[in-house]
Design an enzyme around this catalytic site. Structure first.
Site: not given
Lengths: 136, 466
Positions: B393-395, B434
């Site tokens: 997700n965050d990456v 995050a």
């Protein structure tokens, strides 16, 4: 051939240290002893150990940067296994300690370190065996 | 055995350890490297036994200890699931830390067996080295246990923020330094155990405020600490194998921490200070703007992928949680059968430890030459028809690249939004680890596949093979 040379070199080193030993009648420890002999006894063995330590950090730095990111997990597992070479301290404690308390500490340390040695190397081996190339 | 030959053999095992790490530069040489590492360990153990030949009773004790520990270690190594590798490594670090403390303790109680003097007259220098090894070892021990509990889900990944924690930590550190000096001057056993207790407390306090998102850094950092602890004990015992290994492991862990920090665009200091990666995601999407999300089904995804010429799969930790790695491999096989080019893209901090995704894919029989690192594949997304994001997700959040106000701005991301279509498998529309909303969800080229990662992938495979 190489073995003969090595034996001869070790023999020479042995004799050199023996000479220093009789002269100084005080040789602190195994690693320091060799260094002590080479320097004529003027430099503390600690300095040699520190030199090895510093150089090893540099070796580690370059070797680890060359590790492919795909193998970073096995890298952690194997570094964990080799840091268990602390087992040598545990072996000394268990093998030749006179005091019961010290033997006890050593025995527990021995168990912990061997969990790590066997666990670390075997799990690394298991991981590495899974990395396969595309079959063409 | 003469101490010189012993010192020489310890050096040989140190060199073999270096070669073991060197072997890891490529998968083909890595297995031989591991065997060299085992050989080095064998040499170190045999040398020690020959150097200081134990009595018969000592031998029996050693055999028993090796059998108990070795048996347990071998059992763990065989039975552990690859998804649990981060916990395992954290647990192993704690053992090294505790072993360092115990070896130092026994050296303090019988210095003569270690050749560092007599009780009451251990060299001050050996005491300082011992104290440093013990302090770092104890921090590694409790720190790794906390990391283990967090990674294993037995403790919340949320940062635990104590009031005045920086002051408390500095005070603890000052006390440890005070007792190290005390130990060097007086060789008092009380000072020794005071160092141990304080360092154990410091280890807990250092790791509890660090959030789950930063765990890859923590695991690498503790790896490094365990090396420095071993080196400290190595200096005390004047053992070359320990000094060399300690330096290798210490620098290895430090480099991995650095790589992980860079992968998240976070400074090492800010990770240590902690507090990142909590449950503060609720506020992130409350900006009042109505945004629409395009949803699709497994059939839609199967149609898009089967007709693509190039698909890049982006796995993340969610794939591991859903145990979907084998399903993903089957998807790749099905696509390849249809003549689609398939590659995998791995972000440096995907998973919970460095390289974790690579191991999981390797376990699912994905060939390692189809798996690429971020910098090698990022330019290829523009030519890809489909990016299949599963459990990451965050990456993939474009905000890290485009939105200067985003908390993750500057973090290197995989440019999945540049692919013609981005298929994003996700359980629900929540935020990532995050706690940040992913702007990728609202882009035109993105199709959300809501559902369990494994079930969704299985359904797509079925639809393709239909």
């Amino acid at each position: 051939m190489a073995n003969d040379l090595l034996d001869k070199a070790i023999g020479d080193l042995d004799r050199a240290v023996e000479a220093v030993r009789t002269a100084a009648e005080y040789v602190p420890d195994a690693a320091g002893a060799a260094a002590h002999g080479l320097s004529g006894g003027a430099i503390d063995p600690f300095v040699f150990q520190l030199a090895i330590f510093v150089l090893s950090i540099f070796v580690g730095y370059y070797v680890v940067w060359s590790v492919t990111p795909a193998l970073h997990t096995p890298l952690m597992a194997v570094t964990n296994a080799i840091s268990s070479v602390i087992v040598v301290g545990a072996l000394l404690a268990v093998g030749i300690s006179a005091s019961g308390l010290a033997t006890g500490f050593g025995f527990v340390a021995l168990i912990l370190a061997s969990v790590n040695i066997f666990g670390g190397f075997l799990v690394t081996q298991r991981m590495l065996a899974m990395y396969k190339k595309k079959d063409k | 055995m003469s101490p010189n030959i012993a010192a020489f053999l310890y050096l040989v095992s140190g060199v073999l350890f270096i070669l073991a790490l060197r072997g890891l530069s490529h998968p083909t040489t890595s297995r031989r490297g591991n065997i060299l590492g085992m050989t080095g360990m064998g040499i170190a153990i045999v040398t020690t036994l020959l150097l200081a030949t134990p009595s018969l009773g000592g031998f029996v004790l050693i055999a028993v200890g090796l059998a108990i520990g070795g048996g347990a270690g071998a059992y763990i190594a065989r039975s552990i699931a690859m998804t649990s590798m981060p916990q395992l490594v954290a647990g192993f670090h704690s053992l090294v830390g505790l072993a360092a403390v115990l070896v130092a303790a026994s050296a303090l109680y019988t210095p003569s067996s270690f050749g560092i003097g007599e009780i009451g007259s251990i060299h001050a220098q050996a005491l300082v080295e011992m104290a440093l090894g013990v302090a770092i070892g104890a921090i590694t021990f409790t720190g790794s246990i906390i990391a283990f509990l967090k990674l294993d889900g037995r403790m919340s990944g949320k940062p635990i923020m104590l009031p005045y924690r920086h002051l408390i930590n500095i005070a603890l550190l000052a006390l440890i330094v005070f007792f190290i000096i005390g130990l060097a001057v007086s060789e008092s056993h009380f000072d020794f155990w005071a160092i141990v207790v304080l360092a154990l407390a410091l280890g807990v306090l250092l790791i509890v405020p660090i959030g789950g998102a930063d765990m890859p850094v923590v695991v690498s950092m503790l790896n490094s600490y365990s090396g420095w602890a071993a080196a400290g004990i190595g200096f005390t015992l004047g053992n070359l194998a320990l000094i060399v290994t300690g330096a290798l492991v210490g620098s290895s862990g430090a480099i991995l921490s650095y790589i992980m920090c860079k992968g998240m665009n976070r400074s090492f200091i800010s990770v240590i200070l902690g507090g990142f990666g909590g449950d503060n995601g609720a506020a992130a999407s409350d900006d009042g703007v109505q945004r629409t999300v395009k949803q699709g089904s497994a059939d839609d995804a199967a149609f898009l992928m089967a007709n693509a010429s190039k698909v890049i799969i982006v796995p993340g930790y969610g794939m591991a949680v859903a145990q979907a790695q084998h399903a993903v491999r089957e998807l790749a096989d099905a696509l390849k059968k249809n003549g689609v080019e398939v590659k995998y893209a791995i972000h440096p901090v995907a998973g919970r430890m460095p390289g974790h995704m690579n191991v999981l894919l390797a376990e699912a029989n994905v060939p390692y030459d189809e798996v690429f690192e971020l910098e090698d594949i990022n330019s290829e997304f523009a030519q890809a028809d489909v990016a299949y994001v599963i459990g990451a997700n965050d990456v993939t959040n474009p905000a890290a690249r485009d939105d200067k106000t985003s908390p993750i701005y500057g973090m290197p991301i995989l440019d999945v939004d540049k692919a013609k279509t981005c298929l994003f498998v996700k359980r629900s529309l929540g935020s990532g680890y995050a706690g940040i909303d992913n702007t990728l969800f609202y882009k035109d080229g993105t199709m959300m596949l809501l559902g369990d990662a494994k079930k969704m992938t299985d359904d797509i495979v079925k639809a393709i093979n239909h």
